[in-house]
Design a protein around this motif. Structure first.
Motif, short mmCIF file in Angstrom:
data_model
loop_
_atom_site.label_atom_id
_atom_site.label_comp_id
_atom_site.label_asym_id
_atom_site.label_seq_id
_atom_site.Cartn_x
_atom_site.Cartn_y
_atom_site.Cartn_z
N GLY A 189 0.79 -1.23 0.00
CA GLY A 189 0.00 0.00 0.00
C GLY A 189 0.82 1.27 0.00
O GLY A 189 0.26 2.37 0.13
N GLY A 190 2.12 1.15 -0.17
CA GLY A 190 2.97 2.34 -0.11
C GLY A 190 2.67 3.36 -1.19
O GLY A 190 2.67 4.57 -0.95
N LEU A 191 2.40 2.89 -2.42
CA LEU A 191 2.07 3.81 -3.51
C LEU A 191 0.74 4.50 -3.24
O LEU A 191 0.62 5.72 -3.47
CB LEU A 191 2.03 3.05 -4.83
N SER A 192 -0.23 3.77 -2.75
CA SER A 192 -1.53 4.36 -2.41
C SER A 192 -1.37 5.45 -1.37
O SER A 192 -1.99 6.51 -1.45
CB SER A 192 -2.49 3.28 -1.91
N PHE A 193 -0.51 5.19 -0.38
CA PHE A 193 -0.31 6.19 0.68
C PHE A 193 0.36 7.45 0.14
O PHE A 193 -0.02 8.57 0.51
CB PHE A 193 0.52 5.59 1.81
N LEU A 194 1.38 7.28 -0.71
CA LEU A 194 2.06 8.44 -1.26
C LEU A 194 1.13 9.31 -2.11
O LEU A 194 1.23 10.54 -2.10
CB LEU A 194 3.26 7.99 -2.11
N LEU A 195 0.22 8.66 -2.83
CA LEU A 195 -0.67 9.40 -3.73
C LEU A 195 -1.90 9.95 -3.01
O LEU A 195 -2.32 11.08 -3.28
CB LEU A 195 -1.13 8.50 -4.88
N TYR A 196 -2.46 9.15 -2.09
CA TYR A 196 -3.76 9.52 -1.50
C TYR A 196 -3.76 9.55 0.03
O TYR A 196 -4.80 9.80 0.62
CB TYR A 196 -4.83 8.52 -1.96
N GLN A 197 -2.58 9.30 0.66
CA GLN A 197 -2.49 9.23 2.12
C GLN A 197 -3.45 8.18 2.68
O GLN A 197 -4.03 8.33 3.77
CB GLN A 197 -2.76 10.60 2.77
N ASP A 198 -3.64 7.12 1.93
CA ASP A 198 -4.51 6.01 2.33
C ASP A 198 -3.88 4.72 1.82
O ASP A 198 -3.74 4.52 0.61
CB ASP A 198 -5.91 6.20 1.73
#
Length: 464
Positions: A289-298
């Motif tokens: 989920g690292g990419l999701s967090f970087l893009l959407y903070q989720d």
């Protein structure tokens, strides 16, 4: 191989070889401004001596950059005639601006920078150094603007139809400030600053290991280290901003960069891995989920994957895009670690106590170059199959009359010529580095003869 693949290889080869030199020119330009500024502020001769030495290196790099860059403009007409006709109104305006506002400024003050010592005042010479640096920065502006417009077109309309269709500018400034230009420009500038800084670090680390020119080598190393430390950290910010633009405007490229296929799944961030395009699976070490967090903070929000696009609308070499991108990121982190550790030793007054660290810096000159090249390969291969994103496919941009054997023949010739130029560059660079700086000189005969001129004695000391 067909004409498209050969033409792409030829252009990639020529631009990759050329791109060795402009980042070094920009980065060294910043170092020269700092060094000469220190000389004006402190009036210590040592800063003048180091500035004189690095101006010689700069002149060599600048000359190779100009020589290797000219050929690419001809390739637009020979290999990519359809592309040139389609975007000539837009791409041509940016290249014209680069020549008028950037190259003319840079080359106009270059003569004073090289030959102006003891012919103009120290302030005029410093102003010339700044103008050469600013000119090199402006060159990057217009080249990045032109390339960024291909990535995120804006400020245009399509005139004509079919084979007669072409893009025309409707708003010049909207074209310049297209959605990706500023973020990509900062990313390119910082990469150039790091290339120049690590060249200076490498040469001075070698001097320190050899115990030569220590009066100049140690302060020069510290100047370059300060630049490297600051901009290696800033590159994290610039890189993240650029990735956010890619996510918004080029989701297929972002998916390829991270090897992400399933649009219903969260985006994992891979530290390293391998993409199997047949099975559409990516394996490796990842942060779930690292990419999701970087893009959407989720950590759990889905990210658009490659499966959301038609096969003809997504990159064909996903693993190559993935690997080039991760090479760039990995090297960026390495530069932070190397420069940060060295800065920590500097604060503890132990910077030059470690021979192994100096040896690391000798070879670290290669890292920014590899990162710059890998970053451009990831960006350009990730844009495929479009040469102008969403408007013109690469396969449609070729010249209709050029044959594969013609491209292959010219590619072989370019390879031979560029190999010769590169060997000559390394020979001259090595010669200048071994000769080293001239200590405590003032317009000596050795300095002026180095550039093929002999100073008129009547001008000695004749500052204006």
């Amino acid at each position: 191989m067909d004409v498209e693949i050969l033409s792409r290889i030829q252009f990639a080869f020529t631009i990759s070889f050329h791109y060795i030199y402009p980042p070094l020119s920009i980065g060294l330009g910043l170092i020269l401004v700092i060094m000469e500024g220190m000389y004006l502020r402190t009036n210590q001769k040592i800063y003048e001596d180091m500035t004189r030495f690095w101006i010689k290196i700069f002149a060599l790099i600048f000359g190779l950059g100009v020589a290797t860059g000219i050929i690419m403009e001809f390739e637009f007409g020979t290999n990519w005639a359809t592309y040139s006709r389609y975007v000539g109104d837009i791409f041509g305006s940016a290249l014209a601006a680069e020549g008028i506002f950037a190259f003319a400024l840079e080359s106009g003050f270059l003569g004073i920078l090289l030959f102006g010592w003891n012919r103009v005042s120290s302030r005029v010479h410093f102003f010339s150094t700044i103008m050469v640096f600013v000119g090199s920065m402006f060159s990057a502006v217009w080249i990045v603007v032109a390339n960024s417009w291909q990535q995120t077109p804006a400020g245009y309309h399509i005139a004509g139809a079919g084979l007669d269709a072409r893009a025309e500018i409707t708003d010049f400034w909207e074209m310049v400030f297209n959605p990706s230009s500023m973020e990509r420009l900062w990313h390119v500038w910082i990469g150039a600053f790091l290339a120049g800084a690590f060249l200076v670090l490498s040469v001075n680390a070698w001097y320190i290991l050899k115990g030569k020119f220590l009066e100049i080598a140690k302060p020069s190393f510290k100047i370059a280290l300060a630049v490297a430390t600051v901009f290696s950290l800033l590159q994290l910010v610039a890189g993240h901003a650029s990735s956010e633009v890619v996510a918004e405007h080029q989701p297929a490229k972002l998916a390829a960069l991270e090897g992400h296929y399933d649009s219903s799944a969260r985006g994992d961030m891979y530290l390293l891995g391998w993409v199997d395009q047949k099975t559409q699976k990516t394996t490796g070490i990842k942060i779930p989920g690292g990419l999701s967090f970087l893009l959407y903070q989720d950590f759990n929000k889905p990210v658009t994957g490659l499966n959301a696009f038609a096969p003809e609308d997504k990159p064909s070499q996903v693993n190559a895009v993935f690997q080039f991108y991760h090479i760039m990121v990995a090297i960026g982190m390495m530069l932070i670690v190397i420069s940060g550790y060295a800065s920590w030793l500097w604060m503890r007054s132990k910077l030059f106590d470690s021979r192994w660290l100096m040896m690391v810096f000798v070879w670290a000159v290669l890292l920014p170059q590899v990162a710059n090249q890998a970053g451009w390969f990831a960006a350009e291969m990730g844009r495929q199959p479009w040469v102008v994103y969403g408007l013109l496919r690469t396969s449609d941009a070729l010249s209709k009359s050029v044959r594969a054997e013609q491209v292959l023949f010219s590619l072989v010739l370019f390879t031979l010529v560029y190999a010769t130029l590169f060997v000559l560059f390394l020979y001259l660079l090595n010669k200048k580095i071994k000769h080293g700086p001239v200590m405590h000189t003032s317009a000596s005969e050795e300095d002026t003869e180095h550039f093929g001129v002999r100073e008129n004695p009547m001008l000695r000391g004749g500052k204006t």
